[in-house]
Write an enzyme that holds these catalytic residues in place. Structure first.
Site, PDB file in Angstrom:
ATOM      1  N   CYS A 384       1.055  -1.037   0.124  1.00 49.04           N
ATOM      2  CA  CYS A 384       0.174   0.072  -0.657  1.00 49.04           C
ATOM      3  C   CYS A 384       0.620   1.262   0.313  1.00 49.04           C
ATOM      4  O   CYS A 384       0.865   1.661  -0.894  1.00 49.04           O
ATOM      5  CB  CYS A 384      -0.882   0.246   1.135  1.00 49.04           C
ATOM      6  N   HIS A 510      -3.544  -4.854   0.661  1.00 50.84           N
ATOM      7  CA  HIS A 510      -3.275  -5.843   1.596  1.00 50.84           C
ATOM      8  C   HIS A 510      -3.402  -7.160   1.635  1.00 50.84           C
ATOM      9  O   HIS A 510      -3.958  -7.806   1.862  1.00 50.84           O
ATOM     10  CB  HIS A 510      -3.453  -5.438   2.763  1.00 50.84           C
ATOM     11  N   GLU A 512      -1.373  -9.637   3.134  1.00 50.70           N
ATOM     12  CA  GLU A 512      -1.859  -9.783   4.459  1.00 50.70           C
ATOM     13  C   GLU A 512      -3.309 -10.141   4.921  1.00 50.70           C
ATOM     14  O   GLU A 512      -3.042 -10.914   6.224  1.00 50.70           O
ATOM     15  CB  GLU A 512      -0.890  -8.720   5.691  1.00 50.70           C
TER      16      GLU A 512
HETATM   17  N1  GLN Z   1      -2.087   6.870   2.672  1.00 53.33           N
HETATM   18  C1  GLN Z   1      -2.109   6.214   1.816  1.00 53.33           C
HETATM   19  C2  GLN Z   1      -3.857   6.026   0.632  1.00 53.33           C
HETATM   20  O1  GLN Z   1      -4.237   6.562   1.847  1.00 53.33           O
HETATM   21  C3  GLN Z   1      -1.815   4.353   1.979  1.00 53.33           C
HETATM   22  C4  GLN Z   1      -2.394   3.544   2.752  1.00 53.33           C
HETATM   23  C5  GLN Z   1      -2.413   2.239   3.280  1.00 53.33           C
HETATM   24  O2  GLN Z   1      -1.317   2.059   3.015  1.00 53.33           O
HETATM   25  N2  GLN Z   1      -3.047   1.800   4.009  1.00 53.33           N
HETATM   26  O3  GLN Z   1      -3.082   6.088  -0.006  1.00 53.33           O
END
Ligand code: GLN
Length: 538
Positions: A384, A510, A512
């Protein structure tokens, strides 16, 4: 089976006793005996969901396929049971009040005074029974967050009391988890806190059927007798839960203590077969007897609190077992990355994962770490925000766009290689409005990720507002960073990789959240494998 049965898990004496793990372990045993089981967590705080909570407050925010932002205990449920949870599996006080107030505004209460009892308690009861309604489950385990006696959990305790009465004999039971502390000065385990906590529960009209006692030392027979007598439970219903070296030992520990058999007896259910834990035990065996080890750096800004990256840490455990290697995770605080950290710490590691996150703090450190691993061919997985930082690093240091940035960090950057998603631009409310939950992704044939997944169509879970800016794609790809995973409908970039690097993958989603004991996530498995190869080639 005709009716769904309900198990309520309450906690006493202190918080952090591990109700979630006990609930997940019991569910695992019941599932392994052939009962369809699910778990629900009720959280007594006023946030509508934990999505607006900082990880320091409540650990990681876990995300389900249906896009619910939930308590991290739901992660344990999925990892143990290998079944999906949903919006209905996590309910907070905020959500309960929100829905009661909405009903009041619609006039649904027909002029009545709206009160905690019955309106809030009815809403809680409905939410508990929602999961059992369609006959999908034989058993629903509901974990009540907080500690008995807290002002905040009172409506939940009252709802449980009413439900126990309504469900009738054998259809609902209460498991109370308490602490039996060891006083080293006296050299003794003490039962009084447990007695008081059971009494507090009784004052609310609830009799505990089973006591699960967290302890650092074995409970003697005498002590078990004493707890049974003074807490009004059967001797066999005093279950010891001694500190374990891994949470994955807890199902077998509960099996040895007979927790599942007491539960089944209390609910008048057949024991059926002995729980089938063959796969589970194979995993444990591999986890405990690694043939090798790797050191992987976790770069993030919440590294002081392990719970912030719970699912990532558990994914490494699953992937480690799969590869028969011990994964030693080394925390690297992204705010304090300098040449010393790069040359003396990161340089010695076998792989680096750059963690998800929000906001500006620590991002330059993440970028420096990524530059180092890219230039030194160290395996890299960006998750992410970690993927977004990999794109920024590439734009700055390979394409020489020195001011490349994300508009999250610099809203006025002349080169927004990461930008707010179009549909996010009109959003003003922060709660529950990110791009959440499972989205499909098409993988490019022949790419590294296509080999890892063994398929070109995947679905993964998301939680973000920003994305790879398509305007820079041609330029970035021409320089060697390739987008190998795209959303089939919008073209949103989900995966980037560097074909010139031995193992460099950034994912907007994600992975995970989907790794379980039964299905370790392929990306983590491949990442750990590449770290091992890198180590052996050093
Ligand atoms: N802050 C980033 C976004 O909103 C990544 C979010 C995250 O890592 N879950 O796109």
């Amino acid at each position: 089976m005709a009716e769904t049965k309900y198990i309520f898990v309450t906690g006493g004496v202190t918080s952090s006793l591990g109700k979630g793990i006990i609930a997940a372990s019991l569910a695992k045993l019941l599932q392994a005996r052939g009962y369809k089981t699910t778990i629900q967590k009720l959280d007594p705080y006023i946030n509508v969901d934990p999505g607006t909570l900082n990880p320091y407050e409540h650990g990681e925010c876990y995300v389900t396929d249906d896009g619910a932002e939930t308590d991290l205990d739901l992660g344990h449920y999925e990892r143990f049971l290998n079944v999906n949870t949903s919006q209905a599996n996590n309910v907070t006080t905020g959500r309960i009040y929100q829905s009661v107030i909405e009903k009041e505004r619609k006039g649904e209460f027909l002029g009545k005074t709206v009160q905690v009892v019955p309106h809030i308690t009815n809403e809680i009861k409905e939410r508990i029974q929602l999961l059992g309604k369609n006959g999908d489950y034989d058993i629903v385990i509901t974990e009540i967050g907080g500690t008995v006696g807290d002002i905040e959990s009172l409506p939940y305790i009252e709802a449980v009391r009413q439900l126990m009465w309504e469900l009738g004999d054998n259809n609902g039971i209460v498991i109370h988890l308490t602490l039996v502390p060891y006083l080293s000065a006296a050299g003794e385990l003490k039962t009084k806190p447990t007695q008081h906590s059971v009494k507090t529960l009784m004052e609310s009209g609830i009799k505990a059927d089973i006591l699960v006692c967290r302890t650092e030392h074995e409970l003697s027979d005498d002590l078990r007798e004493k707890l049974a007598l003074f807490c009004n439970v059967k001797r066999e219903a005093v279950i010891q839960s001694i500190d374990a070296s891994t949470i994955y030992d807890v199902p077998n520990m509960m099996l040895n203590e007979g927790l599942d058999t007491v539960v089944l007896k209390k609910m008048a259910l057949e024991e059926k077969s002995v729980p089938d834990l063959e796969r589970w035990d194979q995993f444990l065996d591999r986890h405990k007897n690694p043939k090798d080890e790797v050191h992987i750096g976790l770069v993030g800004k919440y590294v002081e609190l392990q719970d912030s990256y719970k699912s990532i840490l558990e994914s490494f455990i699953h992937a480690g077992a799969e590869n028969e290697v011990k994964v030693n995770v080394e925390y690297i605080h992204s705010e304090y990355i300098d040449d010393d950290v790069l040359n003396n710490k990161i340089a010695k590691l076998d792989g680096i994962l750059v963690a998800p996150g929000f906001g500006e703090r620590g991002i330059e450190g993440k970028i420096d770490a990524i530059r180092y691993v890219r230039e030194h061919n160290i395996p890299f997985l960006g998750v992410c925000l970690g993927m977004q930082m990999a794109v920024i690093e590439f734009a700055r240091n390979v394409l020489n766009i020195k001011d490349a940035n994300s508009t999250e960090m610099d809203p006025n950057t002349p080169n927004p290689v990461i930008d707010l998603m179009e549909e996010q631009k009109s959003i003003t409310h922060m709660g529950g409005t990110m791009r959440l939950g499972a989205w499909d992704c098409d993988i490019t044939e022949g790419s590294l990720v296509s080999k890892i997944y063994g398929t070109n169509k995947i679905s993964e879970r998301h939680r973000h507002r920003y994305e790879f800016n398509d305007k820079y794609r041609t330029q970035i790809e021409a320089a060697g960073m390739v987008a190998t995973g795209l959303n089939p409908d919008t073209g949103l970039v989900e995966v980037v990789e560097l074909p010139s690097h031995p193992w460099f993958v950034g994912v907007q989603y994600h992975p995970e959240y989907k790794s379980t004991v039964a299905n370790p996530h392929p990306l983590f498995v491949a990442f750990v494998k590449s770290a091992l190869q890198y180590k052996n080639n050093k």
